[in-house]
Design a protein around this motif. Structure first.
Motif, short mmCIF file in Angstrom:
data_model
loop_
_atom_site.label_atom_id
_atom_site.label_comp_id
_atom_site.label_asym_id
_atom_site.label_seq_id
_atom_site.Cartn_x
_atom_site.Cartn_y
_atom_site.Cartn_z
N ASP A 120 6.06 15.49 7.66
CA ASP A 120 6.93 14.88 6.66
C ASP A 120 6.28 13.65 6.03
OD1 ASP A 120 9.19 14.40 5.11
OD2 ASP A 120 10.17 13.22 6.67
N ASN A 121 5.11 13.83 5.43
CA ASN A 121 4.42 12.77 4.70
C ASN A 121 4.27 11.48 5.51
OD1 ASN A 121 3.15 11.36 2.68
ND2 ASN A 121 5.00 10.95 1.50
N PRO A 122 3.50 11.49 6.58
CA PRO A 122 3.32 10.28 7.39
C PRO A 122 2.62 9.15 6.66
CG PRO A 122 1.71 11.95 8.02
CD PRO A 122 2.67 12.62 7.06
N HIS A 123 1.96 9.43 5.54
CA HIS A 123 1.23 8.39 4.81
C HIS A 123 2.17 7.35 4.19
CE1 HIS A 123 -2.43 10.67 5.32
NE2 HIS A 123 -1.87 11.73 4.78
N ALA A 124 3.45 7.71 4.03
CA ALA A 124 4.41 6.76 3.48
C ALA A 124 4.93 5.80 4.54
CB ALA A 124 5.59 7.51 2.84
N THR A 125 4.59 6.05 5.79
CA THR A 125 5.14 5.28 6.90
C THR A 125 4.33 4.00 7.14
OG1 THR A 125 5.88 7.33 7.94
CG2 THR A 125 5.80 5.37 9.34
N PHE A 126 5.03 2.85 7.18
CA PHE A 126 4.32 1.60 7.45
C PHE A 126 4.63 1.04 8.83
CE2 PHE A 126 8.32 -0.10 5.94
CZ PHE A 126 8.49 -1.29 6.60
N LEU A 127 5.60 1.64 9.54
CA LEU A 127 5.94 1.15 10.87
C LEU A 127 6.50 2.30 11.70
CD1 LEU A 127 6.02 -1.48 12.53
CD2 LEU A 127 8.36 -1.85 11.71
N TYR A 128 6.02 2.39 12.95
CA TYR A 128 6.43 3.47 13.84
C TYR A 128 7.10 2.90 15.09
CZ TYR A 128 2.92 6.14 11.17
OH TYR A 128 2.19 6.73 10.17
N PHE A 129 8.26 3.43 15.45
CA PHE A 129 8.89 3.17 16.73
C PHE A 129 8.84 4.47 17.51
CE2 PHE A 129 10.52 -0.20 14.10
CZ PHE A 129 10.65 -1.28 14.95
N LEU B 114 0.82 -1.20 0.00
CA LEU B 114 0.00 0.00 0.00
C LEU B 114 0.85 1.25 0.00
CD1 LEU B 114 -2.75 -1.09 2.55
CD2 LEU B 114 -3.00 -0.83 0.08
N CYS B 115 1.95 1.21 0.80
CA CYS B 115 2.82 2.38 0.87
C CYS B 115 3.51 2.63 -0.46
CB CYS B 115 3.88 2.18 1.96
SG CYS B 115 3.21 2.37 3.62
N LYS B 116 3.92 1.56 -1.14
CA LYS B 116 4.62 1.73 -2.41
C LYS B 116 3.71 2.31 -3.49
CE LYS B 116 6.47 -2.45 -2.23
NZ LYS B 116 7.20 -3.66 -2.64
N SER B 117 2.39 2.10 -3.34
CA SER B 117 1.47 2.67 -4.32
C SER B 117 1.38 4.17 -4.16
CB SER B 117 0.08 2.04 -4.16
OG SER B 117 -0.49 2.42 -2.92
N MET B 118 1.74 4.70 -2.96
CA MET B 118 1.69 6.14 -2.71
C MET B 118 3.08 6.76 -2.79
SD MET B 118 -0.95 6.32 0.50
CE MET B 118 -0.12 5.07 1.47
N ASN B 119 4.11 5.96 -2.52
CA ASN B 119 5.46 6.48 -2.45
C ASN B 119 6.40 5.33 -2.78
OD1 ASN B 119 8.10 7.26 -1.40
ND2 ASN B 119 7.03 8.90 -0.33
N PRO B 120 7.35 5.50 -3.71
CA PRO B 120 8.22 4.39 -4.11
C PRO B 120 9.10 3.86 -2.99
CG PRO B 120 8.98 6.47 -5.03
CD PRO B 120 7.64 6.73 -4.44
N THR B 121 9.30 4.65 -1.95
CA THR B 121 10.14 4.21 -0.85
C THR B 121 9.36 4.19 0.45
OG1 THR B 121 12.08 5.20 -1.92
CG2 THR B 121 12.29 4.58 0.40
N PRO B 122 8.90 3.02 0.93
CA PRO B 122 8.19 2.96 2.20
C PRO B 122 9.11 3.36 3.34
CG PRO B 122 8.70 0.77 1.41
CD PRO B 122 9.05 1.71 0.30
N LYS B 123 8.53 3.81 4.42
CA LYS B 123 9.29 4.44 5.49
C LYS B 123 9.03 3.80 6.85
CE LYS B 123 9.14 8.90 5.44
NZ LYS B 123 8.60 10.27 5.59
N ILE B 124 10.11 3.65 7.62
CA ILE B 124 10.00 3.34 9.05
C ILE B 124 10.32 4.62 9.80
CG2 ILE B 124 10.95 2.04 10.98
CD1 ILE B 124 11.69 -0.17 9.03
N ALA B 125 9.45 5.02 10.70
CA ALA B 125 9.65 6.25 11.46
C ALA B 125 10.08 5.93 12.89
CB ALA B 125 8.38 7.08 11.48
#
Length: 216
Positions: free
Chosen positions: A66-75, A12-23
């Protein structure tokens, strides 16, 4: 332990942003740097075709700008979580709360990691989270076969005992080889993997199926 749908979220994240993010969200910049180092070693095995970005923030506000929608995991640091619980509650499956000691008032739907524990235990906790996500989808933790074959069978035997906490003489006795031979193998292992850090060696061993995370 509840598991999260890591691969579905990555898609899902890659469909919105080519690089998924861990925050990683923590007011202590040194803690952010340490977390980033550990997660950067684990991230290549998370199955993201385009890689995974490890982003660090000192506050929830910085992260949300900073575009939280690209984030798939939060610490998230406990104090940040506590101050922004309404934001993180709907994200419980994707949120790991970083505590300093035991916290009893965190809702059971959230996973927690005590960052005051020794590095070995901290890495094990992260690997267990990763393990749970992959087993939920029937996916093995092993990386590509050619990566596993980077090490000889004897080197794998030595590495398995290193990451379980055995010292050189104990490894020598258990494998019926000399201590200098163990040291020779350790040097070769470090050169091939590119690190002398036991933490990074542990991540490599677990991710390549050389040792089970439950044996650590």
């Amino acid at each position: 332990m509840r598991v999260f749908r890591c691969h579905k979220l990555l898609y899902l994240c890659k469909s919105m942003n080519p690089t998924p993010k861990i925050a990683v969200i923590h007011p202590n910049s040194l803690c952010c740097m340490a977390m980033r180092t550990i997660l950067s070693d684990i991230a290549p095995f998370m199955g993201a075709t385009h890689g995974v970005e490890i982003a660090t923030y000192n506050s929830a506000k910085d992260m949300q700008e900073d575009n939280p929608h690209a984030t798939f995991l939060y610490f998230v640091a406990y104090e940040v979580f506590e101050q922004n619980i309404e934001f993180f509650e709907p994200l419980a499956r994707r949120c790991i709360v970083l505590t300093e000691g035991k916290q009893n008032n965190i809702p059971a739907i959230f996973r927690t990691v005590d960052i005051q524990c020794p590095e070995r235990e901290l890495i094990k906790a992260f690997l267990m989270i990763h393990n749970a996500a992959h087993h939920a989808h029937g996916i093995a933790l092993h990386s590509k076969p050619e990566e596993v074959e980077l090490l000889s069978q004897r080197e794998k035997d030595v590495l398995s005992l290193i990451v379980k906490g055995y010292i050189n003489k104990e490894i020598a006795d258990m494998l019926n080889i000399s201590t200098p031979t163990v040291i020779f193998h350790r040097r070769n292992i470090s050169e091939k993997i590119g690190s002398k850090s036991v933490g990074r060696l542990t991540i490599y061993a677990v991710m390549n199926g050389i040792v089970d995370v439950r044996e650590l």
